[in-house]
Each structure stands twice: as C-alpha cells, then as structure tokens.
Design a protein around this motif. Structure first.
Motif, PDB file in Angstrom:
ATOM      1  N   PRO A  61       4.321  10.951   3.143  1.00 16.18           N
ATOM      2  CA  PRO A  61       4.616   9.846   2.303  1.00 16.18           C
ATOM      3  C   PRO A  61       5.773   9.952   1.151  1.00 16.18           C
ATOM      4  O   PRO A  61       5.857  10.885   0.566  1.00 16.18           O
ATOM      5  CB  PRO A  61       3.226   9.724   1.421  1.00 16.18           C
ATOM      6  N   PHE A  62       6.528   9.099   1.473  1.00 17.49           N
ATOM      7  CA  PHE A  62       8.061   9.372   0.777  1.00 17.49           C
ATOM      8  C   PHE A  62       8.195   8.180  -0.147  1.00 17.49           C
ATOM      9  O   PHE A  62       8.193   7.012   0.304  1.00 17.49           O
ATOM     10  CB  PHE A  62       9.079   9.679   1.791  1.00 17.49           C
ATOM     11  N   PRO A  63       8.787   8.446  -1.345  1.00 17.85           N
ATOM     12  CA  PRO A  63       8.704   9.542  -2.047  1.00 17.85           C
ATOM     13  C   PRO A  63       7.520  10.124  -2.411  1.00 17.85           C
ATOM     14  O   PRO A  63       7.256  11.257  -2.695  1.00 17.85           O
ATOM     15  CB  PRO A  63       9.714   9.433  -3.142  1.00 17.85           C
ATOM     16  N   THR A  64       6.404   9.217  -2.449  1.00 13.28           N
ATOM     17  CA  THR A  64       5.203   9.592  -2.838  1.00 13.28           C
ATOM     18  C   THR A  64       4.132   8.569  -2.233  1.00 13.28           C
ATOM     19  O   THR A  64       4.542   7.541  -1.825  1.00 13.28           O
ATOM     20  CB  THR A  64       4.892   9.971  -4.185  1.00 13.28           C
ATOM     21  N   PHE A  65       2.964   8.757  -2.293  1.00 15.38           N
ATOM     22  CA  PHE A  65       2.006   7.725  -2.201  1.00 15.38           C
ATOM     23  C   PHE A  65       1.567   6.913  -3.337  1.00 15.38           C
ATOM     24  O   PHE A  65       1.536   7.181  -4.601  1.00 15.38           O
ATOM     25  CB  PHE A  65       0.696   8.397  -1.468  1.00 15.38           C
ATOM     26  N   PHE A  66       1.745   5.547  -3.031  1.00 16.65           N
ATOM     27  CA  PHE A  66       1.505   4.582  -3.801  1.00 16.65           C
ATOM     28  C   PHE A  66       0.265   3.691  -3.756  1.00 16.65           C
ATOM     29  O   PHE A  66      -0.020   3.160  -2.679  1.00 16.65           O
ATOM     30  CB  PHE A  66       2.619   3.385  -4.185  1.00 16.65           C
ATOM     31  N   ALA A  67      -0.784   3.826  -4.685  1.00 18.17           N
ATOM     32  CA  ALA A  67      -1.909   3.339  -4.577  1.00 18.17           C
ATOM     33  C   ALA A  67      -2.244   1.774  -4.246  1.00 18.17           C
ATOM     34  O   ALA A  67      -3.086   1.487  -3.720  1.00 18.17           O
ATOM     35  CB  ALA A  67      -2.952   3.724  -5.766  1.00 18.17           C
ATOM     36  N   ASP A  68      -1.036   1.165  -5.190  1.00 15.21           N
ATOM     37  CA  ASP A  68      -1.037  -0.153  -5.010  1.00 15.21           C
ATOM     38  C   ASP A  68      -0.046  -0.688  -3.989  1.00 15.21           C
ATOM     39  O   ASP A  68       0.271  -1.915  -3.754  1.00 15.21           O
ATOM     40  CB  ASP A  68      -0.781  -0.810  -6.280  1.00 15.21           C
ATOM     41  N   GLY A  69       0.330   0.082  -3.041  1.00 20.91           N
ATOM     42  CA  GLY A  69       1.393  -0.051  -1.805  1.00 20.91           C
ATOM     43  C   GLY A  69       0.364  -0.826  -0.800  1.00 20.91           C
ATOM     44  O   GLY A  69      -0.668  -1.281  -0.843  1.00 20.91           O
ATOM     45  N   GLU A  70       1.074  -0.762   0.521  1.00 22.01           N
ATOM     46  CA  GLU A  70       0.391  -1.527   1.571  1.00 22.01           C
ATOM     47  C   GLU A  70      -0.378  -0.631   2.415  1.00 22.01           C
ATOM     48  O   GLU A  70      -1.199  -1.142   3.152  1.00 22.01           O
ATOM     49  CB  GLU A  70       1.703  -2.236   2.365  1.00 22.01           C
ATOM     50  N   GLU A  71      -0.253   0.472   2.189  1.00 22.56           N
ATOM     51  CA  GLU A  71      -0.855   1.605   3.065  1.00 22.56           C
ATOM     52  C   GLU A  71      -2.450   1.594   2.443  1.00 22.56           C
ATOM     53  O   GLU A  71      -2.428   1.923   1.226  1.00 22.56           O
ATOM     54  CB  GLU A  71      -0.295   2.946   2.979  1.00 22.56           C
ATOM     55  N   GLN A  72      -3.424   1.359   3.178  1.00 21.66           N
ATOM     56  CA  GLN A  72      -4.777   1.362   2.964  1.00 21.66           C
ATOM     57  C   GLN A  72      -5.490   2.943   3.584  1.00 21.66           C
ATOM     58  O   GLN A  72      -5.272   2.737   4.665  1.00 21.66           O
ATOM     59  CB  GLN A  72      -5.591   0.453   3.214  1.00 21.66           C
ATOM     60  N   LEU A  73      -5.956   3.880   2.730  1.00 26.09           N
ATOM     61  CA  LEU A  73      -6.523   4.947   3.273  1.00 26.09           C
ATOM     62  C   LEU A  73      -7.968   5.134   3.250  1.00 26.09           C
ATOM     63  O   LEU A  73      -8.479   4.243   2.324  1.00 26.09           O
ATOM     64  CB  LEU A  73      -5.873   6.157   2.307  1.00 26.09           C
ATOM     65  N   PRO A  74      -8.876   5.725   4.124  1.00 27.74           N
ATOM     66  CA  PRO A  74     -10.169   5.982   4.117  1.00 27.74           C
ATOM     67  C   PRO A  74     -10.505   6.763   2.875  1.00 27.74           C
ATOM     68  O   PRO A  74      -9.507   7.545   2.388  1.00 27.74           O
ATOM     69  CB  PRO A  74     -10.503   6.412   5.274  1.00 27.74           C
TER      70      PRO A  74
END
Length: 324
Positions: free
Chosen positions: A292-305
C-alpha cells in the motif's frame, strides 16, 4: 604534606542553586482546577481530531505510484505479547502481537534540511499528556492537528513516499507475507556478571576453587601487550539498549484493532513502544513489492476485511480434515 597541599589549593566551595526558573503546571492550581483541566484537555483534542479544520479531513498530498527502490514510512506500535499460530502443513510458529495505537505523521522534513540525501517524516504514536511537554513540541503537534504523542521517531522516506502531516497510519500499512524490521529498547537487567551477560561456563565448584566460581578468570595476555584488548567480554550493564530484529514475517493483520502479527520475538518488554518498518534485508525485499503506497488510507477506495491472513497460515474457521 597534606597540610601543605591544603594551603596551596585553598578552601573548596560548593554552590547550591536555590532559585527556581520553572514550576510544575499544577503547582499554583487548586485540586478542583487541576481536575477540570484534566477533563477539558482530552475533550479539546477529540474535538480537534473530529473538526473539519483538522488536516486529517483535508485532501492528502499528491500520491505517486510505487517503483523499485521506494522507501516508505514506518509505524509506532505497542508490544502486546506473544501467541502461537499454525500453518496449513501443521508447523507451529510463535508470533508477537504489535498494536498500532493513535499513530500519525507529525512533521515533514525535506532532504535539504535533513541530510541532503533523503527526506524524513516525524511519526508519533500513543497519545500522551500535554502537561509534561515543552511549548515548542506542543506547537508542532498543533500544526499537525493531532494530540501530543508518547513516542516520536524519525523515518527516512523517498521523494515519492511523502505524506502530509496529520495523516493517520494503520496496521494495514503492512500486508501478510511482507517482512519487517522491528526496533525497540531491550529489557534492562542491570549490572550483571559474565555468566549471565555473556554465557560464560564459570569455574569448578570444588578442586581448590575459592570464591572464583562465577568469575571470568584471566582478563587478557600478560608480558608483551600488558593490557586488556578492547572489546573484552567483562561484567557490566546488561540490556536497556536499542536492538533491531531483522526480517520478521507478517503472518496476520487485524484491521479492526490494528494489530500486526509478526514472526518470532521482538525486543522490549510488554507494553513498550517500538518502531516497525519495511525490512532492508536484500534476501527479503522481493516479498515487499507493491505494498500500500505511500500508505493505507481508511477513507480510500480499498475495502478490507477484519482479518488478513498469509496464504500459508491455517485459519481455525476452516476445516482441518477434508475427506475425499
């Protein structure tokens, strides 16, 4: 001779400083006012984090794609303890649980102001009381829009991995299968002898030995060198120094509680604060491609379990025996 020395030297004077230049923050406050401030400050910081004026609510700086040789920022985590995990083949591994708690980017330092080679980011973790911090340090936290932190560390980053001050960092910054380096201060053991500090065998318990059972013995060559070589293993302070465990595999990520499960043991006692970053071992860097670059954004498009597992790790929700 002693009286002559006293005459030559003269009297010895000791000056004790009795003027206070600073006071405690609650020294001139009543107990009621002190309790009021302790309740008011956390409410103000919570409002700051939830306000629209907080940098956490603003748009991040322009993001760039990951390329070979990129250097990401690290995290500040809390060591919770250890537990066992099993692989699908039945192998047992011991992992350390590291929780990322209130971790934010505090300040960006360009390469011209740092070392001329690479930029750096100040990262803080775990909220701390503001009453024991200097005004200059509190101003840096106010500029980032975050409450004061208990630990502040510096991470070198490449030009394409720069993050805006105030950006939150989560455990999903890493993914299962990656390898990380963990740095922390080891448990202090105090002044110890050579048997505990260096693992010496010691001397016999009998056969003429007197009061030398746990002593090191000869400390160096005699005669010609007539000195002890530098680096000789001798009694001294044990622990309480920074150590780094390199190349630890990430087995699992819990996105709900921000917990990282890394392989093996890490330095430090339980509840200590440590630094977690991408490994720099050449043999393990091939497993850290496309993070995840530059980091993981919680409000981004990627949804994680809620839980992310390594492909080799056994999950207890799956059947352990399959009949064909």
């Amino acid at each position: 001779m002693s009286s002559l020395q006293n005459v030559i030297r003269g009297p010895c004077w000791f000056f004790v400083r009795s003027v206070k230049s600073s006071t405690w923050w609650d020294e001139h406050l009543s107990e009621e006012n002190s309790q009021f401030l302790r309740r008011l400050i956390p409410e103000e910081y919570n409002a700051l984090a939830n306000s629209k004026l907080c940098p956490l609510k603003d748009e991040p700086w322009p993001q760039q794609p990951w390329v070979e040789g990129s250097l990401r920022v690290g995290l500040i985590a809390v060591k919770l303890g250890m537990m066992p995990v099993w692989t699908k083949s039945g192998e047992r591994h011991v992992v350390s649980l590291l929780q990322v708690e209130d971790c934010h980017v505090i300040k960006y330092i360009p390469k011209e102001e740092y070392d001329g080679k690479s930029a750096a980011l100040f990262v803080g973790g775990k909220v701390s009381s503001p009453f024991s911090r200097s005004e200059s340090l509190l101003q840096m936290y106010r500029d980032a829009g975050v409450p004061p932190k208990q630990k502040l560390s510096t991470f070198k980053v490449s030009d394409n991995a720069i993050l805006k001050p105030g950006t939150p960092l989560y455990a999903a910054h890493f993914r299962p299968g990656q390898y990380v380096d963990v740095t922390a201060k080891t448990i202090g053991k105090g002044f110890q002898g050579v048997m505990k500090r260096w693992g010496f065998k010691g001397q016999p318990a009998s056969h003429g030995q007197t009061k030398t059972h746990r002593r090191p013995g000869a400390s160096g060559p005699g005669g010609k060198p007539a000195r002890v070589w530098p680096g000789k293993k001798m009694p001294g302070q044990m622990g309480n120094i920074y150590r780094t465990s390199f190349g630890l595999k990430v087995w699992r990520i819990n996105t709900k509680h921000n917990i990282i499960y890394v392989n093996g043991s890490v330095p430090g006692h339980r509840n200590c604060l440590l630094k977690v970053r991408d490994t720099n071992l050449p043999t393990r860097m091939e497993h850290n491609k496309n993070p995840p670059f530059p980091t993981f954004f919680a409000d981004g498009e990627e949804q994680l379990p809620e839980d992310l597992y390594d492909e080799e790790m056994f999950q207890f929700s799956e059947p352990s025996i399959v009949y064909s």
